[in-house]
Design an enzyme around this catalytic site. Structure first.
Site, PDB file in Angstrom:
ATOM      1  N   GLU A  78    -114.874 -29.196 -26.321  1.00 56.05           N
ATOM      2  CA  GLU A  78    -113.869 -30.050 -26.956  1.00 56.05           C
ATOM      3  C   GLU A  78    -113.451 -31.247 -26.090  1.00 56.05           C
ATOM      4  OE1 GLU A  78    -111.342 -28.007 -30.100  1.00 56.05           O
ATOM      5  OE2 GLU A  78    -110.970 -26.815 -28.305  1.00 56.05           O
ATOM      6  N   HIS A  97    -105.214 -30.571 -23.872  1.00 53.62           N
ATOM      7  CA  HIS A  97    -105.452 -29.862 -25.129  1.00 53.62           C
ATOM      8  C   HIS A  97    -105.261 -28.382 -24.861  1.00 53.62           C
ATOM      9  CE1 HIS A  97    -107.024 -28.141 -28.711  1.00 53.62           C
ATOM     10  NE2 HIS A  97    -108.042 -27.590 -28.082  1.00 53.62           N
ATOM     11  N   HIS A  99    -104.009 -24.278 -26.811  1.00 58.67           N
ATOM     12  CA  HIS A  99    -103.854 -23.468 -28.014  1.00 58.67           C
ATOM     13  C   HIS A  99    -102.544 -22.676 -27.985  1.00 58.67           C
ATOM     14  CE1 HIS A  99    -108.566 -23.329 -27.779  1.00 58.67           C
ATOM     15  NE2 HIS A  99    -108.126 -24.491 -28.210  1.00 58.67           N
ATOM     16  N   HIS A 168    -105.024 -24.309 -34.785  1.00 55.50           N
ATOM     17  CA  HIS A 168    -105.830 -24.458 -33.572  1.00 55.50           C
ATOM     18  C   HIS A 168    -104.972 -24.654 -32.322  1.00 55.50           C
ATOM     19  CE1 HIS A 168    -109.348 -26.953 -31.631  1.00 55.50           C
ATOM     20  NE2 HIS A 168    -108.804 -26.118 -30.787  1.00 55.50           N
TER      21      HIS A 168
HETATM   22 ZN   LIG Z   1    -109.227 -26.112 -28.795  1.00 59.08          ZN
END
Ligand SMILES: [Zn+2]
Length: 252
Positions: A78, A97, A99, A168
């Site tokens: 990602e 980023h 979760h 997500h």
């Molecule tokens: Zn992710």
């Protein structure tokens, strides 16, 4: 174009702090724009953030691909989240980023928007948009695995600081590593406070636009108050020895 050791150390600290504060686990990542070449950024090879050390970073271009030929270490799938945000936002110097579980309900349910309700949550901005990968890409595995998906997410983020990603996690963008870590740590805490307040019933008092603006006006990346948090988190994460405080703090 050598990279200052202090920046590498800050990025190690950021990885470890995000793990220690349970923003990331085996997944999730943090990146920083290259200080000499805005067309590049640094991010760890595919590794759990808690395990990241100074030798684990790779330089990627704004297409999400390695700038050095022969780089054959596995990369985060990602990484395009970071590439696309750096591409779209010249003002952004660091991206996270993750979760984090407490943020997830707000990307799924449309009944309550994620907005600041605690003072340290003010940096997420007045409204947090929700990006749904299905809107333009249909049925996927929900991961951002190419630059087109990254750019779509970056468009949703717009000029803001945080975008939730439906089902997500979230992406956060800021002017410095310290700032993006701070935002990423307090985003789930703000979400948790809001969730619990909803359980108590009655109305919710959000921070006003004026309060958010007042908080942002008073923020400086290397102020004693901000440094205190960074120092505390770094020591808590076992990497206090990597701390470097600039002698002449930029912007105070
Ligand atoms: Zn992710």
């Amino acid at each position: 174009m050598s990279i200052p050791a202090s920046l590498i150390h800050d990025l190690v600290i950021a990885n470890r702090v995000l793990a220690r504060e349970e923003v990331v686990d085996a997944y999730g990542h943090v990146s920083v724009r290259h200080p000499d070449d805005p067309q590049r950024f640094l991010i760890a090879r595919s590794l759990a953030p808690e395990l990241v050390g100074p030798d684990d970073f790779v330089e990627l271009g704004l297409d999400g691909e390695p700038v050095r030929s022969g780089e054959d270490r596995p990369l985060y799938l990602e990484r395009f989240i970071h590439a696309a945000i750096f591409e779209a936002r010249p003002d952004v110097m660091a991206v996270v980023h993750a979760h984090a579980e407490d943020t997830l309900p707000f990307g799924i349910a449309d009944g309550t928007k994620l907005r600041p309700v605690i003072h340290a949550g003010s940096f997420i901005g007045g409204a947090v948009p929700v990006w749904d990968i299905a809107d333009h890409f249909g049925d996927t595995n929900l991961l951002v695995t190419n630059i087109a998906q990254g750019r779509d997410l970056a468009r949703c983020l717009g000029p803001g600081s945080v975008a939730l990603m439906r089902g997500h996690g979230f992406a956060a963008a800021a002017r410095s590593v310290i700032e993006v870590v701070r935002m990423s740590v307090y985003l789930p805490r703000n979400a948790r406070a809001l969730m619990r307040a909803k359980q108590l019933g009655g109305g919710i008092k959000y921070l006003s636009d004026g309060e958010i603006a007042a908080r942002n006006r008073g923020y400086r990346p290397y102020s004693p108050e901000t440094w205190r948090t960074w120092e505390y988190w770094a020591n808590n994460a076992g990497c206090g020895h990597l701390l470097t405080r600039p002698e002449t703090p930029p912007g105070g």
